[in-house]
Write a protein that holds these residues in place. Structure first.
Motif, mmCIF file in Angstrom:
data_model
loop_
_atom_site.group_PDB
_atom_site.id
_atom_site.type_symbol
_atom_site.label_atom_id
_atom_site.label_comp_id
_atom_site.label_asym_id
_atom_site.label_seq_id
_atom_site.Cartn_x
_atom_site.Cartn_y
_atom_site.Cartn_z
ATOM 1 N N PRO A 165 0.729 -1.236 -0.127
ATOM 2 C CA PRO A 165 -0.398 0.235 -0.314
ATOM 3 C C PRO A 165 0.910 1.183 -0.265
ATOM 4 O O PRO A 165 0.769 2.477 -0.648
ATOM 5 C CB PRO A 165 -1.258 -0.121 1.403
ATOM 6 N N TYR A 166 1.795 1.623 0.544
ATOM 7 C CA TYR A 166 2.969 2.542 0.731
ATOM 8 C C TYR A 166 3.303 2.265 -0.935
ATOM 9 O O TYR A 166 3.802 3.702 -1.154
ATOM 10 C CB TYR A 166 3.858 1.554 1.854
ATOM 11 N N VAL A 167 3.743 1.789 -1.416
ATOM 12 C CA VAL A 167 3.997 1.678 -3.251
ATOM 13 C C VAL A 167 2.778 2.280 -3.659
ATOM 14 O O VAL A 167 3.292 3.653 -4.128
ATOM 15 C CB VAL A 167 4.988 0.565 -3.140
ATOM 16 N N GLN A 168 2.071 1.775 -3.697
ATOM 17 C CA GLN A 168 1.054 2.049 -4.845
ATOM 18 C C GLN A 168 1.202 3.396 -3.947
ATOM 19 O O GLN A 168 0.542 3.813 -4.879
ATOM 20 C CB GLN A 168 -0.897 0.626 -3.998
ATOM 21 N N LEU A 169 0.719 4.254 -2.892
ATOM 22 C CA LEU A 169 0.352 5.461 -2.664
ATOM 23 C C LEU A 169 1.064 5.816 -3.302
ATOM 24 O O LEU A 169 0.713 7.633 -3.947
ATOM 25 C CB LEU A 169 0.608 5.857 -1.027
ATOM 26 N N GLN A 170 2.848 5.648 -3.448
ATOM 27 C CA GLN A 170 3.930 6.557 -4.258
ATOM 28 C C GLN A 170 3.836 7.260 -5.412
ATOM 29 O O GLN A 170 3.630 8.392 -6.456
ATOM 30 C CB GLN A 170 4.741 6.332 -4.260
ATOM 31 N N LEU A 171 2.930 5.845 -5.725
ATOM 32 C CA LEU A 171 2.684 5.127 -7.498
ATOM 33 C C LEU A 171 1.290 6.651 -7.802
ATOM 34 O O LEU A 171 1.521 6.967 -8.839
ATOM 35 C CB LEU A 171 2.160 4.444 -8.193
ATOM 36 N N GLN A 172 0.831 6.186 -6.804
ATOM 37 C CA GLN A 172 -0.851 7.431 -7.311
ATOM 38 C C GLN A 172 -0.408 8.782 -6.701
ATOM 39 O O GLN A 172 -0.804 9.803 -7.965
ATOM 40 C CB GLN A 172 -2.143 6.672 -6.442
ATOM 41 N N GLY A 173 0.826 8.687 -6.871
ATOM 42 C CA GLY A 173 0.967 10.476 -5.835
ATOM 43 C C GLY A 173 1.581 10.867 -7.292
ATOM 44 O O GLY A 173 0.974 12.156 -7.575
ATOM 45 N N MET A 174 2.690 10.150 -7.458
ATOM 46 C CA MET A 174 3.549 10.281 -9.654
ATOM 47 C C MET A 174 2.005 10.818 -10.387
ATOM 48 O O MET A 174 2.218 12.011 -10.825
ATOM 49 C CB MET A 174 3.873 9.181 -9.740
ATOM 50 N N GLY A 175 1.004 10.256 -10.486
ATOM 51 C CA GLY A 175 0.136 10.005 -11.292
ATOM 52 C C GLY A 175 -0.276 11.615 -11.243
ATOM 53 O O GLY A 175 -0.263 12.914 -12.131
ATOM 54 N N TYR A 176 -1.291 11.899 -10.283
ATOM 55 C CA TYR A 176 -1.734 13.577 -9.466
ATOM 56 C C TYR A 176 -0.605 14.699 -9.802
ATOM 57 O O TYR A 176 -1.489 15.796 -10.611
ATOM 58 C CB TYR A 176 -2.286 13.373 -7.716
ATOM 59 N N ILE A 177 1.058 14.416 -9.313
ATOM 60 C CA ILE A 177 1.446 15.473 -10.345
ATOM 61 C C ILE A 177 1.848 15.684 -11.241
ATOM 62 O O ILE A 177 1.397 16.886 -11.598
ATOM 63 C CB ILE A 177 3.258 14.955 -9.583
ATOM 64 N N ILE A 178 2.175 14.871 -11.820
ATOM 65 C CA ILE A 178 1.934 15.456 -13.490
ATOM 66 C C ILE A 178 0.624 15.542 -13.847
ATOM 67 O O ILE A 178 1.176 16.562 -14.753
ATOM 68 C CB ILE A 178 2.314 13.422 -13.739
#
Length: 480
Positions: A138-151
């Motif tokens: 879930p922690y890695v998933q959090l980061q990947l979702q965050g990257m998508g939001y940022i871009i």
């Protein structure tokens, strides 16, 4: 279109700089294929690199995106997240120097090594390795979702989030697979520096630019709190207090037992470096204050009609930091902040993926040569990354909630670790595995079936079951 090009160009430039730097520090001064160097950077990390690296490792997408988003949606509830982090440092001052000393003395390379040695059981070590890797997803998933939001936000709506997540996934996986901890730590040092600058700059500038002062912001928020039908509130409700009291008893126990944080600490070159970092990394905890201010600014802008995005919705709230930045600043600043937020996500995801591979190859698979050990670690790293990407694309959730689910699971290691250190032999391997498994299963059942009954943190339910089984097991053992 010009704003999109400028913002994304700044982000891309930062990714190129950090990738080149990561490749450089990986190649320079470290023997290729050495397990000790791939796992714990040869235990050569100095004060500054460890400080910046550990800060970027801990404070990630949840700081830049989840924390402001949770603030914008819920208001007061966010203080539960901040308070447990503060309490965690009290535990860290006592726990971490001792953990590093034992790791140095016994040549531990992973958290699972500690459990394997303390319980004299490879089975316990393997259980901790698998459980640690799974609860990190879930922690890695959090980061990947965050990257998508940022871009997505930095692209001013011109970039598909799906494409952004795939690109970030490929960069991240390649970086971790070929770099190891020395590369992770080297790049995290750069990420930690830009992250601190962006957090404090935007956090205090945004309320002043948007409202002309903090007093005016809070006047707007008071009216919004009174008219939001309970969606946002400045003052605590009974549910907020249940959440606060339950989480501060559990989450601080997990804070320093995340496998990626433990392994980062193992890389320190001396006990003095570790002790100083336990003080210095607390500076990052203070960085949550400006992040919360951005979330409050987002709520204020929405209440004033200056931000049209419905930040009270889960799918929008986590974009609050970037939406505020885009509304108040020019594309150059949006790009710099986007680079800092992406840096936070990449650095933490890289560290988690790295340690997941380390746990599996060293503590689950049969012992083998150093070179083959690193190969297996790289393969498992890729597998965890693929699972996390799938979840980020098709089963997204609010970033803070993803983080808290991981904390609830990792916290189940704490009682068994402390008992093994303080009272060796009191708990045997079967009781330890049974209690930890029951606690983790309880977390999954409570979260999956009931969400959060009475707004009490799911980690507390799990810990209570864990402790109950330990108490019963110890009592039966003494009665024999």
């Amino acid at each position: 279109m010009i704003g999109e090009i400028i913002a994304l160009g700044v982000i891309a430039s930062w990714l190129i700089v950090t990738s080149v730097y990561g490749y450089y520090v990986t190649r320079k001064g470290f023997k290729k294929g050495s397990a000790d160097e791939w796992f714990v950077a040869g235990r050569k990390l100095g004060l500054l690199v460890l400080w910046l690296s550990l800060g970027a490792n801990i404070y990630s997408s949840y700081t830049f995106l989840g924390l402001p988003g949770f603030t914008a949606r819920k208001g007061f509830s966010v203080w539960a997240i901040t308070v447990y982090g503060m309490l965690a440092y009290l535990i860290g001052f006592w726990l971490i120097p001792r953990l590093w000393s034992m790791a140095k003395r016994n040549n531990w390379l992973t958290l699972a090594d500690a459990f394997e040695d303390l319980y004299n059981s490879r089975l316990v070590g393997g259980f901790v390795a698998v459980a640690g890797a799974l609860w990190s997803i879930p922690y890695v998933q959090l980061q990947l979702q965050g990257m998508g939001y940022i871009i997505e936000v930095s692209g001013y709506g011109g970039i598909d989030p799906f494409t952004a997540k795939i690109t970030a996934f490929l960069l991240l996986t390649a970086f971790v697979v070929f770099g190891g901890l020395v590369s992770v730590a080297g790049i995290n040092a750069l990420q930690g520096a830009i992250m601190l600058g962006a957090l404090w700059s935007i956090g205090f500038a945004a309320p002043l630019i948007a409202f002309g002062g903090f007093d005016r912001l809070f006047n707007v928020l008071q009216h919004y709190s009174a008219s939001s039908n309970g969606l946002f509130h400045l003052y605590p409700t009974m549910g907020d207090l249940y959440f606060l009291y339950s989480i501060i008893f559990v989450a601080p126990l997990a804070f320093w037992l995340w496998p990626n944080r433990v392994q980062n600490i193992y890389g320190a070159k001396s006990i003095n470096t570790v002790k100083k970092n336990m003080v210095l990394v607390g500076i990052y905890q203070l960085g949550q204050i400006p992040a919360i201010l951005v979330g409050l600014t987002a709520a204020g802008l929405y209440a004033s009609g200056l931000l049209t995005a419905p930040i009270y919705e889960k799918s929008v709230a986590d974009k609050s930091f970037m939406l505020v930045t885009r509304a108040l600043f020019n594309p150059w600043i949006v790009g710099i902040v986007g680079a800092a937020a992406l840096a936070a996500s990449l650095s933490t995801a890289a560290a988690i993926l790295h340690v997941s591979g380390a746990l599996f190859s060293r503590n689950v698979l049969p012992r083998t040569s150093s070179g083959r050990l690193v190969l297996y670690a790289r393969l498992f790293t890729g597998l965890i990354a693929v699972i996390s990407l799938y979840l980020a694309l098709y089963m997204p959730d609010v970033l803070i909630y993803l983080l808290l689910v991981g904390y609830a699971g990792i916290a189940q290691f704490f009682p068994e670790y402390i008992l093994a250190v303080k009272k060796p032999g009191l708990v045997d391997k079967w009781l330890a595995i049974t209690a930890m498994s029951a606690g983790m299963a309880t977390v999954g059942i409570v979260k999956g079936l009931w969400g959060r009954p009475f707004n009490i943190y799911e980690g507390l339910w799990g810990l209570l079951v864990n402790l109950l089984i330990l108490i019963i097991g110890i009592y039966i053992k003494k009665k024999r």
